[in-house]
Write a protein that holds these residues in place. Structure first.
Motif, PDB file in Angstrom:
ATOM      1  N   ASP B  72      26.312  32.706  33.633  1.00  0.00           N
ATOM      2  CA  ASP B  72      24.751  33.928  33.964  1.00  0.00           C
ATOM      3  C   ASP B  72      26.460  35.939  33.917  1.00  0.00           C
ATOM      4  O   ASP B  72      27.349  35.764  33.278  1.00  0.00           O
ATOM      5  N   PRO B  73      24.683  36.244  34.699  1.00  0.00           N
ATOM      6  CA  PRO B  73      26.273  37.849  33.715  1.00  0.00           C
ATOM      7  C   PRO B  73      26.778  37.703  35.454  1.00  0.00           C
ATOM      8  O   PRO B  73      26.649  36.832  36.543  1.00  0.00           O
ATOM      9  N   VAL B  74      27.336  39.001  35.762  1.00  0.00           N
ATOM     10  CA  VAL B  74      27.783  38.808  36.788  1.00  0.00           C
ATOM     11  C   VAL B  74      26.976  38.704  38.485  1.00  0.00           C
ATOM     12  O   VAL B  74      26.345  39.581  38.601  1.00  0.00           O
ATOM     13  N   VAL B  75      27.778  37.931  39.329  1.00  0.00           N
ATOM     14  CA  VAL B  75      27.265  37.364  40.553  1.00  0.00           C
ATOM     15  C   VAL B  75      28.015  38.465  42.023  1.00  0.00           C
ATOM     16  O   VAL B  75      29.461  38.319  41.336  1.00  0.00           O
ATOM     17  N   GLU B  76      27.000  39.298  42.278  1.00  0.00           N
ATOM     18  CA  GLU B  76      27.900  39.862  43.571  1.00  0.00           C
ATOM     19  C   GLU B  76      27.809  38.844  44.810  1.00  0.00           C
ATOM     20  O   GLU B  76      26.495  38.497  45.137  1.00  0.00           O
ATOM     21  N   ILE B  77      29.007  38.993  45.565  1.00  0.00           N
ATOM     22  CA  ILE B  77      28.729  37.559  46.831  1.00  0.00           C
ATOM     23  C   ILE B  77      29.010  38.651  48.113  1.00  0.00           C
ATOM     24  O   ILE B  77      30.241  39.007  47.408  1.00  0.00           O
ATOM     25  N   THR B  78      28.476  38.511  48.614  1.00  0.00           N
ATOM     26  CA  THR B  78      29.864  39.102  50.080  1.00  0.00           C
ATOM     27  C   THR B  78      29.632  37.933  50.669  1.00  0.00           C
ATOM     28  O   THR B  78      29.344  36.297  50.875  1.00  0.00           O
ATOM     29  N   VAL B  79      31.573  37.689  51.225  1.00  0.00           N
ATOM     30  CA  VAL B  79      32.058  36.763  52.085  1.00  0.00           C
ATOM     31  C   VAL B  79      32.684  37.809  53.442  1.00  0.00           C
ATOM     32  O   VAL B  79      33.258  38.500  52.976  1.00  0.00           O
ATOM     33  N   TRP B  80      32.522  36.893  54.027  1.00  0.00           N
ATOM     34  CA  TRP B  80      33.105  37.376  55.789  1.00  0.00           C
ATOM     35  C   TRP B  80      35.032  36.779  55.980  1.00  0.00           C
ATOM     36  O   TRP B  80      34.492  36.307  56.836  1.00  0.00           O
ATOM     37  N   ASP B  81      35.194  37.266  55.081  1.00  0.00           N
ATOM     38  CA  ASP B  81      37.094  37.143  55.256  1.00  0.00           C
ATOM     39  C   ASP B  81      37.810  37.728  54.759  1.00  0.00           C
ATOM     40  O   ASP B  81      39.002  37.411  54.432  1.00  0.00           O
ATOM     41  N   GLN B  82      37.984  39.095  55.108  1.00  0.00           N
ATOM     42  CA  GLN B  82      38.629  39.945  55.079  1.00  0.00           C
ATOM     43  C   GLN B  82      39.592  40.275  56.304  1.00  0.00           C
ATOM     44  O   GLN B  82      39.741  40.211  57.491  1.00  0.00           O
ATOM     45  N   PRO B  83      41.200  39.832  55.822  1.00  0.00           N
ATOM     46  CA  PRO B  83      42.221  39.663  57.327  1.00  0.00           C
ATOM     47  C   PRO B  83      41.806  40.999  58.108  1.00  0.00           C
ATOM     48  O   PRO B  83      42.092  42.268  57.267  1.00  0.00           O
ATOM     49  N   SER B  84      42.598  40.733  59.597  1.00  0.00           N
ATOM     50  CA  SER B  84      42.528  41.670  59.995  1.00  0.00           C
ATOM     51  C   SER B  84      43.947  42.817  59.275  1.00  0.00           C
ATOM     52  O   SER B  84      45.136  41.760  58.676  1.00  0.00           O
ATOM     53  N   PRO B  85      44.382  43.928  59.738  1.00  0.00           N
ATOM     54  CA  PRO B  85      45.240  44.767  59.239  1.00  0.00           C
ATOM     55  C   PRO B  85      47.067  43.905  59.578  1.00  0.00           C
ATOM     56  O   PRO B  85      47.719  44.246  58.813  1.00  0.00           O
ATOM     57  N   ASP B  86      46.707  43.304  61.212  1.00  0.00           N
ATOM     58  CA  ASP B  86      47.812  42.936  61.287  1.00  0.00           C
ATOM     59  C   ASP B  86      47.419  41.058  60.970  1.00  0.00           C
ATOM     60  O   ASP B  86      49.015  41.080  61.928  1.00  0.00           O
ATOM     61  N   ASP B  87      47.542  41.030  60.596  1.00  0.00           N
ATOM     62  CA  ASP B  87      47.844  39.932  60.019  1.00  0.00           C
ATOM     63  C   ASP B  87      48.917  39.412  59.100  1.00  0.00           C
ATOM     64  O   ASP B  87      48.784  40.125  57.817  1.00  0.00           O
ATOM     65  N   PRO B  88      49.715  38.394  59.511  1.00  0.00           N
ATOM     66  CA  PRO B  88      50.790  38.407  59.107  1.00  0.00           C
ATOM     67  C   PRO B  88      50.843  37.814  57.035  1.00  0.00           C
ATOM     68  O   PRO B  88      51.534  37.702  56.494  1.00  0.00           O
ATOM     69  N   GLY B  89      49.589  37.246  57.307  1.00  0.00           N
ATOM     70  CA  GLY B  89      49.074  36.865  55.875  1.00  0.00           C
ATOM     71  C   GLY B  89      48.427  37.670  54.413  1.00  0.00           C
ATOM     72  O   GLY B  89      47.898  37.076  53.597  1.00  0.00           O
ATOM     73  N   LYS B  90      48.513  38.963  55.653  1.00  0.00           N
ATOM     74  CA  LYS B  90      47.262  39.998  54.786  1.00  0.00           C
ATOM     75  C   LYS B  90      47.932  39.655  53.386  1.00  0.00           C
ATOM     76  O   LYS B  90      47.070  40.168  52.359  1.00  0.00           O
ATOM     77  N   SER B  91      48.830  40.241  53.163  1.00  0.00           N
ATOM     78  CA  SER B  91      49.221  40.651  51.274  1.00  0.00           C
ATOM     79  C   SER B  91      49.501  39.347  50.291  1.00  0.00           C
ATOM     80  O   SER B  91      49.029  39.458  49.509  1.00  0.00           O
ATOM     81  N   PHE B  92      49.304  37.947  51.763  1.00  0.00           N
ATOM     82  CA  PHE B  92      48.928  36.741  50.896  1.00  0.00           C
ATOM     83  C   PHE B  92      47.764  36.357  50.329  1.00  0.00           C
ATOM     84  O   PHE B  92      47.187  36.307  49.312  1.00  0.00           O
ATOM     85  N   ILE B  93      46.834  36.724  51.031  1.00  0.00           N
ATOM     86  CA  ILE B  93      45.411  36.575  50.976  1.00  0.00           C
ATOM     87  C   ILE B  93      45.165  37.493  50.305  1.00  0.00           C
ATOM     88  O   ILE B  93      44.299  37.127  48.862  1.00  0.00           O
ATOM     89  N   GLU B  94      45.475  38.809  50.084  1.00  0.00           N
ATOM     90  CA  GLU B  94      44.810  39.953  49.075  1.00  0.00           C
ATOM     91  C   GLU B  94      45.049  39.988  47.982  1.00  0.00           C
ATOM     92  O   GLU B  94      44.533  39.591  46.694  1.00  0.00           O
ATOM     93  N   GLU B  95      46.597  39.213  47.972  1.00  0.00           N
ATOM     94  CA  GLU B  95      47.132  38.246  46.455  1.00  0.00           C
ATOM     95  C   GLU B  95      45.736  37.830  45.994  1.00  0.00           C
ATOM     96  O   GLU B  95      45.764  37.610  44.842  1.00  0.00           O
ATOM     97  N   GLN B  96      45.621  36.634  46.621  1.00  0.00           N
ATOM     98  CA  GLN B  96      44.793  36.085  46.061  1.00  0.00           C
ATOM     99  C   GLN B  96      43.776  35.918  46.308  1.00  0.00           C
ATOM    100  O   GLN B  96      42.175  35.659  44.723  1.00  0.00           O
ATOM    101  N   PHE B  97      43.058  37.391  46.460  1.00  0.00           N
ATOM    102  CA  PHE B  97      41.342  38.250  46.092  1.00  0.00           C
ATOM    103  C   PHE B  97      41.534  38.163  44.513  1.00  0.00           C
ATOM    104  O   PHE B  97      41.065  37.826  44.258  1.00  0.00           O
ATOM    105  N   ALA B  98      42.996  38.922  44.613  1.00  0.00           N
ATOM    106  CA  ALA B  98      43.163  39.737  43.027  1.00  0.00           C
ATOM    107  C   ALA B  98      43.299  38.565  42.186  1.00  0.00           C
ATOM    108  O   ALA B  98      42.312  38.307  41.458  1.00  0.00           O
TER     109      ALA B  98
END
Lengths: 436, 488, 309
Positions: B72-98
């Protein structure tokens, strides 16, 4: 009451009045004093079993690390060592009221670097820099980029450029200092040799909960720190006030002076006033659905718009306009001025006090509004300060002194408003409907 | 004019935090340490009838979905999972998002911040407005509410067709299943137990945690006597009071509710076990005097009392260790133990956790994408990477996993062995929360608070009153709906 | 919003051109144009919403697939039959009485005595405003700390003078009092100014006349000042009443309606049924019911006052 003859009860009444007034004021202000004091305390003092009233002066720790005789290393190596000497022992002694830790790195008579971390930075950074008590080299290595990026610790690198004494061997024997020394000697985490550890008090760090607020907000959310939320709140207040002063005044003026039919007048007045009785909680869901239809969810206009409809403002204005001298308006009309012109040229200049009072009375509830902005905003960018305050205490890292500090800060704008407008308010009250 | 009108109510700093507390009268929250009670898998079967319509809609969607193709063409989904700015795992999670984005060019994921402690109210309002996220997560008790309400999509076919299905531990999907349909992807799990402060115990000369109710009270008294200013046990008397109270009912050999063979519900508030448990609560407060005076404080404050050394015992979960260490408690002081056994001689632990759920209103393509996204975060690779990241960054690792092929123990480095042993011991006998908890919670909190606050209140009488009210307002209606639903 | 602004500009322009060209129509159009923006926003942000709430109240509302099953007045009967509702009504009433006894008179007394204070009067007036500027909920939190029976400030201080310890929020009989009490400390804020202005505008002759009649200063306060500010008191009372009957934030933050429903009021029940129990229909029915109750009370009070005049 300016009688020259002294009456019997008069003196007694006067004295009682002063006493009663002062007692009431003290009762009102005392809780605020407590709020102010707690904003200066560390969290364990706030929760102390026997309440404390005087904040302890935060402790300032100065550490000298000596690298003499070791091979030269790059800046990052020393940064890591300094951070290990700062964040790890601080976390291990998190219940102590530490205000700052300063590290000085020396090598062969030169000062290599100096670093300083304040309690404001520590309390903001703790949840992600030292979230547990695993203290080792790998962990600090992983944290360095984050510390650098957020600028939580000041680090000045001098290289070989600065002459300095090596530590003079002073090792403080105060309890906290002893703990820190044991920590360093047990864990053997540092490359530098601990040559001095001094402990003093620094009262400046009392105010770090206020600084935390700002660092916290600027950490990743919005550029201006906590001020951003204040600006949002002010923007909302300003737009709402402007609306009320223009359209609220126009509607009330029309209701008071232009609508002649008594029945229409009553119906329209009731149309406005009945709305005061609608419970705010009960329209939360319909209001949200409406904003969705208007495509305004997570938009600052969604906070602003509902405030436009406030029956109380109509009530205030109408009470004032009802008392305008009819002759004056009549005269203007006879002169052929349009109603609009009469309103702008004659009515408005006479109405400054009531405009002030409406502005202030609008400001207070809008400034304090919380539930709706909370529900309708998503991104911190659109938060008002009440939402931000809520985030403070509800977040993963709630701290009593931050909450107190934000409480104190949140009082300032209203206080300024009151001080600036008290005279006008009092004048205005004499003219509005509230007084009758 | 302080109190003019009700419109622009002077608002609150803290309203929201507390709103959530009560939001679904369940205890779970986004914070790990607060994640709470599980629900009864069987219960969900019953909630069905009342909301049969919603369920059907959801299943139609999902069915359409299963036959779909990926080209299919590009599907856009919204996920409620953005970590909080002071989440110690933020960098990892964002890396995984990418990384996910790179691997899945045809799926565009919009991450929304959902770390606020009271995100549930927002979630419900968003759902009400038709703007629910395509993927979000929910604690066990929330699932119990969301499934019958039609908030969680039926993903039976997607799960059954997924090669990953068998990677989950046995029974992992049960708690998000109803009438043989699956509504959630298991995320994580925890077990509950008694947490005690070893140092305070040692001061009182007590070597082992209490094993029975009698020992528990005696130990609490001894600890209080030897540690001035310390509370023996922080009891939970605020709005989630029924959550911890149910453990005591189990220990007394009963439960608060039961489901009869025909699916209808029956209240057991007045059962012998429930009365005994409440009497014990009353005794802890008034006879043994081992609880804190402020029994109406919330769980956060109880935890604070514990990690700052003001109370010696608290009820917690297997995840509590990391939380308390993160608040500065000495890891060596934190002890975990199975609950003390009550008159029945048993002391089951409670199992809780969370699921990922899909939005029934999303298009089939979006559901498919969201499912793929959710599974990405349940992959072995992801979990291994996460485990390693946590080790490298000195973060705590939860001792439980819902995956068979992910060996969590290799990443648990800093939790003392005796703590882990006790957790495993405790997990041997696990219980789900009582049936229909989400609807009955507020009725039970009342008698609990009553006996904790009123020395003269009689447990049996208070429970009887609560039962009568709940019977009239909830159970009669529930059973009637069930029967009329069955007749349809 | 954009539309309304344009509309407004439009209004002004049209109004101006009209008054110039067709002066005869000005009386008919100006008031309407003046009123229009407000009429519209009130309709959209008040009436539309309350009608929506009424609509919701007629359904067993399903938030996912709105509106759900039509139940007519069923939701109204359901809450009227529920014991919890009557507990909430009773509590609301008790709160109301307590608030009148503990809070309502405070600004009146403050203003009365303030009117007798000559030196630094303006300064005191400013000081009276300070407690009111603290956001309500920050204040409530502060009080919650002070009430804490384990380590709160209150029991500590009261013990020094030989009182207590009290349970405050941990005492079923004290909960309501503990929730209302901060209002006494906070005082009247702007209301003080209001009463003060009213007192100051009483003509000096009245006092002189009373004095000549042999009225002492204390008696004058009662027989001259009070009757002359009754209208202000009434107006204040109407606002105060709806404020108390709908009060939500302070109770919510303090106790969430607990312990054991000791502080459950109708406004909280509205929130609880909606967001805790997801029974939006019942919640909406309750809101509409409260709206009617307050509307009736307000109208009755104004009627009574009119008869008085």
């Amino acid at each position: 009451m300016n009688s020259r003859i002294k009456e019997k009860g008069e003196r007694k009444l006067a004295v009682t009045s002063y006493i009663v007034t002062i007692v009431f004021i003290v009762l009102g202000v005392l809780p605020l004093v407590w709020l102010l004091l707690t904003s200066l305390m560390d969290n364990d003092s706030i929760d102390a079993t026997t309440p404390k009233f005087i904040p302890d002066i935060p402790k300032s720790i100065s550490i000298t690390l000596d690298y003499s005789g070791q091979p030269d290393q790059n800046e990052d190596f020393y940064l890591k060592d300094a951070m290990k000497a700062t964040w790890f022992p601080w976390m291990a002694n998190i219940r102590e009221n530490i205000g700052e830790i300063k590290i000085k790195g020396v090598k062969d008579g030169h000062e290599l670097y100096s670093s300083k971390t304040t309690s404001a930075s520590f309390s903001v950074g703790q949840p992600f820099i030292v979230p547990t008590q695993v203290f080792n080299d790998t962990v600090m290595k992983a944290k360095l980029p984050r510390i650098k990026a957020s600028g939580l610790s000041d680090f000045n690198w001098y290289g070989q450029g600065k002459q300095a004494k090596t530590g003079d061997g002073t090792l403080s024997d105060k309890p906290l200092s002893k703990n820190l020394q044991t920590f360093f000697s047990d864990r053997k985490l540092l490359d530098g040799k601990l040559t001095s550890l001094e402990q003093s008090g620094n009262w400046v760090r009392l105010f770090d909960s206020y600084r935390s607020l700002n660092i916290l907000a600027s950490e990743a959310k919005v550029s201006l720190g906590f001020y951003h939320y204040f600006l949002n709140s002010l923007l909302v207040c300003a737009v709402v006030i402007v609306w009320q002063l223009v359209f609220g005044a126009m509607a009330s003026y029309a209701l008071s002076q232009l609508v002649r039919n008594k029945k229409t007048k009553f119906i329209v007045l009731m149309y406005f006033l009945m709305t005061i009785m609608i419970p705010g909680v009960s329209v939360l869901i319909p209001q949200y659905l409406l904003m969705q239809k208007l495509k305004l969810v997570d938009n600052i206009w969604a906070i602003i718009l509902p405030h436009f409809a406030w029956g109380f403002v109509i009530f205030l204005f109408k009470g004032f306009f009802d008392q305008l001298p009819k002759e004056l308006l009549q005269a203007a009309r006879v002169d052929g001025a349009s109603e609009f012109r009469t309103f702008v040229r004659i009515v408005i200049p006479m109405s400054i006090p009531v405009f002030t009072i409406v502005a202030v009375m609008t400001f207070i509830p809008v400034w304090n509004d919380f539930l709706w902005p909370y529900v309708v905003t998503k991104s911190p960018h659109n938060w008002t300060f009440t939402v931000a305050m809520n985030d403070l205490q509800g977040g993963a890292n709630p701290r009593a002194n931050w909450i107190s500090a934000s409480g104190v800060v949140s009082m300032i704008p209203l206080l300024l408003v009151f001080m600036g407008t008290q005279g006008a308010i009092e004048k205005g009250i004499n003219f509005t409907g509230i007084k009758g | 004019m302080k109190k003019h009108g009700g419109i622009n109510k002077p608002a609150s700093v803290l309203v929201a935090a507390t709103i959530v507390a009560g939001l679904l009268s369940a205890c779970g929250s986004e914070k790990e340490d607060n994640a709470a009670g599980a629900n009864n898998a069987a219960t969900q079967t019953n909630d069905a009838a009342a909301n049969a319509n919603a369920g059907t809609d959801a299943s139609t969607n999902a069915a359409a979905n299963a036959g779909d193709n990926a080209a299919d063409p590009v599907v856009e989904i919204t996920v409620w999972d953005q970590p909080s700015p002071d989440d110690p795992g933020k960098s990892f999670i964002e890396e995984q998002f990418a990384k996910f984005d790179a691997d899945h060019p045809n799926i565009k994921v919009k991450h929304v911040e959902a770390w606020q402690p009271d995100v549930r109210e927002k979630f419900l309002t968003a759902v009400a407005g038709g703007e629910g996220p395509d993927l979000s997560s929910a604690a066990f008790p929330d699932m119990q509410v969301y499934i019958p309400k039609g908030i969680a999509a039926d993903i039976t076919d997607m799960v059954n067709n997924s090669p990953d299905k068998d990677r989950f531990i046995d029974g992992a999907f049960n708690l998000a299943s109803k009438d043989g349909k699956i509504y959630g992807i298991p995320n994580d799990m925890y077990t509950s137990g008694l947490i005690y402060n070893k140092k305070l115990f040692a001061n009182a000369g007590i070597a082992a945690p209490p094993k029975t109710w009698e020992e528990f009270a005696a130990d609490a008294q001894a600890v209080q006597a030897k540690n001035p200013g310390v509370t023996g046990f922080d009891i939970l008397g605020m709005d989630w009071a029924d959550w911890h109270f149910e453990y005591y009912v189990w220990q007394a050999g009963g439960d608060l509710t039961e489901q009869l063979p025909d699916g209808t519900a029956k209240l057991d508030f007045t059962s012998d076990a429930a009365v005994k448990a409440l009497q014990y609560y009353k005794d802890l407060k008034w006879k043994y005097k081992v609880t804190q005076k402020n029994v109406v404080q919330d769980i956060g404050e109880n935890e604070k009392d514990f990690y700052s050394g003001r109370s010696a015992m608290i009820i917690g979960t297997s995840d509590s260790f990391t939380n308390f260490v993160g608040r500065g408690m000495d890891p060596a002081d934190i002890g975990f133990a199975p609950f003390p056994a009550g008159p029945s001689g048993k002391a089951p632990a409670q199992v809780g956790g969370s699921f990922s759920m899909l939005n029934p209103k999303s298009s089939p393509e979006q559901q498919k994408a969201a499912f793929e996204y959710a599974m990405y975060f349940m992959s072995k690779d992801y979990n291994d990477a996460l485990g390693q990241f946590k080790v490298d960054n000195g973060l705590g690792v939860r001792p439980f996993t819902v995956l068979k092929d992910f060996d969590v123990t290799q990443y648990i480095k800093d939790v003392p062995q005796d703590y882990l042993d006790a957790v495993n011991e405790s997990a041997k006998d696990q219980h789900l929360e009582y049936f229909l908890k989400s609807s009955l919670s507020s009725y039970l909190v009342k008698p609990i608070q009553k006996v904790l606050l009123d020395q003269n209140a009689d447990p049996a009488t208070e429970l009887k009153k609560a039962q009568e009210l709940a019977q009239k307002e909830v159970i009669d209606k529930y059973n009637a709906d069930l029967k009329s639903g069955a007749n349809k | 919003m954009g539309n309304q602004l344009e509309l407004k500009q439009d209004t002004v322009i049209r109004e101006q051109t009209q008054t110039r060209t067709r002066a005869t129509f000005k009386i008919r159009w100006t008031p309407i144009l003046f009123l229009l923006p407000s009429l519209i926003v009130f309709f959209v942000f008040k009436y539309y919403l309350i009608f929506d709430a009424i609509y919701i109240s007629l359904f067993n509302y399903d938030i996912v697939n709105p509106p759900g099953n039509f139940v007519g007045l069923g939701n109204y009967f359901e809450f009227l039959k529920s014991a919890t509702f009557w507990v909430a009504m009773k509590n609301t009433l008790i709160f109301f009485v307590l608030s009148v006894l503990i809070v309502f008179w405070v600004p009146i007394a403050q203003a009365l005595f303030l009117s007798q204070v000559k030196r630094w009067n303006a300064f005191y007036r400013v000081l009276y405003q300070i407690p009111g500027v603290l956001p309500v909920v920050a204040g409530v939190l502060l009080w919650k700390w002070m009430y804490n029976p384990d380590r709160g400030l209150f029991n500590y201080l009261l013990a020094k003078i030989g009182l207590g310890p009290y349970g405050w929020l941990n005492d079923l009989h004290m909960t309501k009092l503990a929730i209302v009490l901060p209002g006494f400390f906070t005082g009247g804020g702007i209301s003080v100014l209001l009463y003060y202005a009213a007192i100051k505008s009483i003509s000096a002759e009245l006092f002189e006349a009373a004095k000549i009649d042999g009225c002492g200063p204390w008696r004058r306060m009662v027989i001259i000042i009070l009757p002359n500010i009754t209208f202000v008191i009434l107006i204040q009372f109407v606002g105060f009443m709806s404020g108390v009957l709908l009060s939500f934030d302070n109770i919510f933050v303090m106790t969430q309606g607990g312990p054991a429903d000791a502080s459950l009021v109708v406004a909280l029940m509205i929130q609880r049924t909606a967001f805790v129990q997801s029974r939006f229909g019942i919640s909406a029915a309750l809101s509409f019911f409260m709206f009617i109750v307050i509307a009736v009370l307000t109208i009755v009070q104004f009627r009574l006052q009119k008869e008085d005049d």
